[in-house]
Design a protein around this motif. Structure first.
Motif: not given
Length: 423
Positions: A297-298, A321, A324, A351
């Motif tokens: 995640y990220g 994300d 994005k 994150v």
């Protein structure tokens, strides 16, 4: 084939003189040498500019054409304009800037490559420079990679036809799996260069040439032993600062014939060797029994800072994300509601803002994701990892932080940073 050599100059007389003298010593002289000098941009440059003009006007050992611009175009415009001019008459070009000193067999090498690979339409660029990568030389004298070099290079007219100055190229490449992987393998640094062009921090034409070739999945040929030495990384150039990083030992033996293979492809050891230079550890990561399959995640600066370490330990199935979209390094970027498409062992949350991280944990757990599947990046990477022993996700999305033999539940950035201050 009609092959021309081009030399681009401006005001660096010391550098230009070395290039001219080295070019003169080549075992094969250019059929015709085109010399472009950019117009004087400042009176402060006049003394050096005039010295360069004397040097290029004094070339008398080959057929030459000298063109001096009436205005100061700047590096990028000068090079593109000059190349387009020469391609009106010639089939292939060899390009030297005023800081690229060629070995005695450089022109011979370039001409042999042009003849050998003129019908290999997937080969877009030939360079005499060999990047400072760790590669074991094979039987041939050259290898193929996906990154152009603008230091002592050349191409054919039909390949150059793909060149366009398009600031949307990186965005377009990120829309598909294969093209995003190619971009990550050979041009991880190019997006930053594009931004530098916009901000005026650099004046690069080569960033567009590199992106255009990557978009075609094109092959670029380099020698294992460099035939070019760049002497411009001394702070005098437009885009290069002061560094010895790109300094390589130049091959100074005279070869009449280079061993050029009939076919050139990307070899795995070449791809891996280029990762520390321009590439992505995500793009070369392979599945392994000892690696957990994860979603990350990220896909921002926090992840990129620790990309190498993460890919050593895990295999990434996809990225999550909320802002994005598209693809990164051949991995799909998905939204939270698309997580169900993938099978995974863990979700690693990378994150940097700890409050956002806490909010993401709550959102994931409230959406049915088991907290035991969640790994908090700050547990392993970055400054926070030095303050704590372990971060666990409890029911309801609360974080439990273990530190100095203590354990506390946190639900906010303030509570988390209070622990770090205590440590």
């Amino acid at each position: 084939m009609k092959i021309a050599t081009i030399l681009f100059t401006y005001k660096r007389s010391y550098h230009t003189k070395q290039v001219i003298e080295a070019l003169r010593q080549n075992t094969v002289l250019p059929a015709k040498l085109f010399v472009f000098q950019d117009g004087l941009g400042s009176e402060e440059d006049a003394y050096e500019w005039n010295k360069v003009n004397e040097l290029i006007q004094g070339i008398d050992w080959c057929d030459k054409e000298v063109m001096v611009s009436e205005s100061n175009r700047g590096l990028a415009s000068s090079i593109v304009t000059g190349i387009n001019y020469v391609f009106k008459e010639y089939d292939a070009i060899i390009v030297l800037e005023d800081d690229c000193v060629p070995a005695a067999s450089f022109i011979s090498f370039m001409c042999q490559c042009f003849e050998k690979y003129q019908n290999h339409k997937n080969i877009y660029s030939i360079s005499g420079y060999s990047y400072p990568v760790s590669l074991e030389k094979r039987d041939a004298d050259v290898y193929g990679c996906g990154r152009i070099s603008s230091w002592g290079w050349g191409t054919w007219k039909d390949r150059w036809d793909i060149y366009k100055k398009d600031y949307e190229l990186t965005r377009q490449l990120k829309r598909e799996k294969i093209s995003s992987e190619n971009l990550a393998l050979w041009g991880q640094d190019l997006e930053e260069m594009l931004v530098g062009n916009i901000r005026g921090n650099c004046n690069s034409w080569a960033v567009f040439w590199a992106l255009n070739v990557i978009s075609k999945g094109g092959i670029c040929i380099n020698p294992y032993k460099s035939l070019i030495q760049n002497i411009g990384t001394d702070g005098t150039g437009t885009n290069c600062g002061v560094t010895d990083f790109y300094k390589v030992k130049m091959y100074d033996e005279v070869d009449k014939e280079f061993h050029l293979p009939d076919e050139i492809v990307f070899l795995n050891d070449t791809i891996e060797a280029f990762v520390p230079l321009f590439g992505s550890y995500t793009a070369v990561n392979q599945r392994a029994d000892f690696k957990k399959n994860i979603l990350v995640y990220g896909v921002g600066t926090f992840y990129m800072e620790y990309e190498k370490e993460i890919n050593k330990e895990y295999f990434i199935e996809a990225f999550v994300d909320q802002r994005k979209k598209g693809w990164f390094a051949g991995k799909e970027i998905i939204r939270i509601n698309e997580i169900v498409k993938y099978t995974f062992d863990k979700i690693l949350i990378m994150v940097k803002n700890i409050q956002q991280c806490i909010n993401i944990v709550k959102e994931l757990t409230s959406g049915g994701i088991d907290g035991a599947c969640l790994l908090i990046g700050h547990n392993f990477y970055g400054e926070y990892s030095k303050c704590i022993d372990r971060i666990s996700v409890l029911s309801g999305g609360k974080l439990s932080v273990k530190y100095k033999g203590k354990e506390k539940q946190v639900q906010s950035k303030e509570e988390f940073e209070e622990i770090c201050r205590e440590v």
